[in-house]
Design a protein around this motif. Sequence first.
Motif, PDB file in Angstrom:
ATOM      1  N   UNK A 271       2.980 -14.952  11.164  1.00  0.00           N
ATOM      2  CA  UNK A 271       4.087 -14.003  11.201  1.00  0.00           C
ATOM      3  C   UNK A 271       3.892 -12.941  10.126  1.00  0.00           C
ATOM      4  N   UNK A 272       4.044 -11.694  10.512  1.00  0.00           N
ATOM      5  CA  UNK A 272       3.846 -10.578   9.586  1.00  0.00           C
ATOM      6  C   UNK A 272       5.065  -9.677   9.624  1.00  0.00           C
ATOM      7  N   UNK A 273       5.779  -9.583   8.511  1.00  0.00           N
ATOM      8  CA  UNK A 273       6.889  -8.647   8.385  1.00  0.00           C
ATOM      9  C   UNK A 273       6.373  -7.411   7.666  1.00  0.00           C
ATOM     10  N   UNK A 274       6.819  -6.241   8.099  1.00  0.00           N
ATOM     11  CA  UNK A 274       6.342  -4.991   7.517  1.00  0.00           C
ATOM     12  C   UNK A 274       7.532  -4.135   7.139  1.00  0.00           C
ATOM     13  N   UNK A 275       7.399  -3.413   6.031  1.00  0.00           N
ATOM     14  CA  UNK A 275       8.481  -2.532   5.584  1.00  0.00           C
ATOM     15  C   UNK A 275       7.906  -1.203   5.117  1.00  0.00           C
ATOM     16  N   UNK A 276       8.433  -0.115   5.680  1.00  0.00           N
ATOM     17  CA  UNK A 276       8.159   1.228   5.197  1.00  0.00           C
ATOM     18  C   UNK A 276       9.375   1.607   4.356  1.00  0.00           C
ATOM     19  N   UNK A 277       9.214   1.663   3.051  1.00  0.00           N
ATOM     20  CA  UNK A 277      10.352   1.803   2.145  1.00  0.00           C
ATOM     21  C   UNK A 277      11.140   3.082   2.400  1.00  0.00           C
ATOM     22  N   UNK A 278      12.478   2.928   2.424  1.00  0.00           N
ATOM     23  CA  UNK A 278      13.397   4.070   2.537  1.00  0.00           C
ATOM     24  C   UNK A 278      13.065   4.959   3.728  1.00  0.00           C
ATOM     25  N   UNK A 279      12.733   4.355   4.852  1.00  0.00           N
ATOM     26  CA  UNK A 279      12.324   5.128   6.026  1.00  0.00           C
ATOM     27  C   UNK A 279      13.088   4.688   7.267  1.00  0.00           C
ATOM     28  N   UNK A 280      13.194   5.598   8.234  1.00  0.00           N
ATOM     29  CA  UNK A 280      13.816   5.297   9.518  1.00  0.00           C
ATOM     30  C   UNK A 280      12.927   5.807  10.644  1.00  0.00           C
TER      31      UNK A 280
ATOM     32  N   UNK B 236      -1.766   9.284  11.650  1.00  0.00           N
ATOM     33  CA  UNK B 236      -3.169   8.894  11.722  1.00  0.00           C
ATOM     34  C   UNK B 236      -3.693   8.211  10.472  1.00  0.00           C
ATOM     35  N   UNK B 237      -2.913   8.247   9.374  1.00  0.00           N
ATOM     36  CA  UNK B 237      -3.372   7.577   8.158  1.00  0.00           C
ATOM     37  C   UNK B 237      -3.364   6.062   8.340  1.00  0.00           C
ATOM     38  N   UNK B 238      -4.315   5.396   7.707  1.00  0.00           N
ATOM     39  CA  UNK B 238      -4.438   3.950   7.809  1.00  0.00           C
ATOM     40  C   UNK B 238      -4.175   3.287   6.457  1.00  0.00           C
ATOM     41  N   UNK B 239      -3.486   2.168   6.508  1.00  0.00           N
ATOM     42  CA  UNK B 239      -3.318   1.320   5.332  1.00  0.00           C
ATOM     43  C   UNK B 239      -3.966  -0.012   5.693  1.00  0.00           C
ATOM     44  N   UNK B 240      -4.975  -0.401   4.933  1.00  0.00           N
ATOM     45  CA  UNK B 240      -5.755  -1.593   5.258  1.00  0.00           C
ATOM     46  C   UNK B 240      -5.551  -2.650   4.175  1.00  0.00           C
ATOM     47  N   UNK B 241      -5.223  -3.872   4.610  1.00  0.00           N
ATOM     48  CA  UNK B 241      -5.085  -5.012   3.709  1.00  0.00           C
ATOM     49  C   UNK B 241      -6.167  -6.020   4.091  1.00  0.00           C
ATOM     50  N   UNK B 242      -7.047  -6.334   3.158  1.00  0.00           N
ATOM     51  CA  UNK B 242      -8.167  -7.235   3.441  1.00  0.00           C
ATOM     52  C   UNK B 242      -7.935  -8.614   2.816  1.00  0.00           C
ATOM     53  N   UNK B 243      -8.458  -9.634   3.506  1.00  0.00           N
ATOM     54  CA  UNK B 243      -8.380 -11.023   3.024  1.00  0.00           C
ATOM     55  C   UNK B 243      -6.955 -11.418   2.657  1.00  0.00           C
ATOM     56  N   UNK B 244      -6.047 -11.188   3.589  1.00  0.00           N
ATOM     57  CA  UNK B 244      -4.632 -11.447   3.337  1.00  0.00           C
ATOM     58  C   UNK B 244      -4.321 -12.931   3.467  1.00  0.00           C
ATOM     59  N   UNK B 245      -3.718 -13.476   2.431  1.00  0.00           N
ATOM     60  CA  UNK B 245      -3.211 -14.848   2.439  1.00  0.00           C
ATOM     61  C   UNK B 245      -2.105 -14.891   1.395  1.00  0.00           C
TER      62      UNK B 245
ATOM     63  N   UNK C  64      -5.637  -6.871   7.927  1.00  0.00           N
ATOM     64  CA  UNK C  64      -4.559  -6.163   8.619  1.00  0.00           C
ATOM     65  C   UNK C  64      -4.748  -4.661   8.453  1.00  0.00           C
ATOM     66  N   UNK C  65      -4.766  -3.943   9.571  1.00  0.00           N
ATOM     67  CA  UNK C  65      -4.872  -2.480   9.527  1.00  0.00           C
ATOM     68  C   UNK C  65      -3.643  -1.872  10.193  1.00  0.00           C
TER      69      UNK C  65
ATOM     70  N   UNK D 181       0.838  -1.190   0.000  1.00  0.00           N
ATOM     71  CA  UNK D 181       0.000   0.000   0.000  1.00  0.00           C
ATOM     72  C   UNK D 181       0.873   1.238   0.000  1.00  0.00           C
ATOM     73  N   UNK D 182       0.257   2.402   0.207  1.00  0.00           N
ATOM     74  CA  UNK D 182       1.033   3.638   0.167  1.00  0.00           C
ATOM     75  C   UNK D 182       0.404   4.697   1.064  1.00  0.00           C
ATOM     76  N   UNK D 183       1.260   5.462   1.761  1.00  0.00           N
ATOM     77  CA  UNK D 183       0.809   6.619   2.523  1.00  0.00           C
ATOM     78  C   UNK D 183       0.673   7.813   1.584  1.00  0.00           C
ATOM     79  N   UNK D 184      -0.004   8.858   2.046  1.00  0.00           N
ATOM     80  CA  UNK D 184      -0.239  10.019   1.186  1.00  0.00           C
ATOM     81  C   UNK D 184       1.040  10.761   0.821  1.00  0.00           C
TER      82      UNK D 184
END
Length: 285
Positions: free
Chosen positions: A176-185, A245-254, A228-229, A154-157
Amino acid sequence: MKTKAIGSFFVLFAIAAGVFTMTPAAFADHPEVTIVPAEGSASPGCEETEEGCYIPKVATVDVGGVVVFSNTDSAAHTWTAGSLADGPTGEFDTGLLMVDNSFEWKAETVGEIPYFCMVHPWMVGVIIVQEAGAADHGDDNGMMHSDGDATATGMLSDGTMVSIWTSEPTAGEMMEISIEFADSEHVNHDIMVTQNGNEVLSDEGAHHHDGTGMHKTAPLDSSDPVDIKITFQGFGVDEKTGPIGEEVVFSNVVPEFGTIAMMILAVAIISIVAVTAKSRVVPRF
């Protein structure tokens, strides 16, 4: 005879494909890891480098494994579980570790443990405690990464790409869920995971120093997909920036087409070829 030859060829091909798909993903044992401070980390600046102030800045160890905190720097440091914002959390604390001294800690619970130096608070790191033999999530420097295509993206604004990699949802097991915010610290976020409307993970105030992190749900009730929200809570340690406060929602994840599905396909191919050869549906030339 040619029909039998063709059938045999496809059977061998299917078997080879099945053997190939049986090759496991990257698994690694981490019975012990040593963490040292970056040279000169008693002065600010190391937090701006790729390697960070503790090396490795993200370390992986198995449950029951040992973490060795070794002070190879020219100044005294602490390795204290927790964060500057929330204070110590109690999993471990070396106290003021003098030069050329070390401290050992035995990891006993799966999870992600951030830590910092109480004397030099810009020094932060993360320890990932995993089940022995779990899929590897670190390279030789202990950096978190996820191999292969993301399960969902997904993507933030502000344009920041948010990607997740997940294990297969399995009844009775943690996902297990791995998450990555690209090019971010210094990414801060909340994550909530539900399955059939039931909450299986709620982690508020997660902080990922290099933009990547790992979370685990409670044991799932079924093998159904999950929702996943992710709620973004800002970049930074003290002052937060970004689209908070922005949300990224992934539905029916498999996860998509995995090894088990490939094995089922291989078995199906073998069965079809066998039946075809026996019934002589394939034309004889």
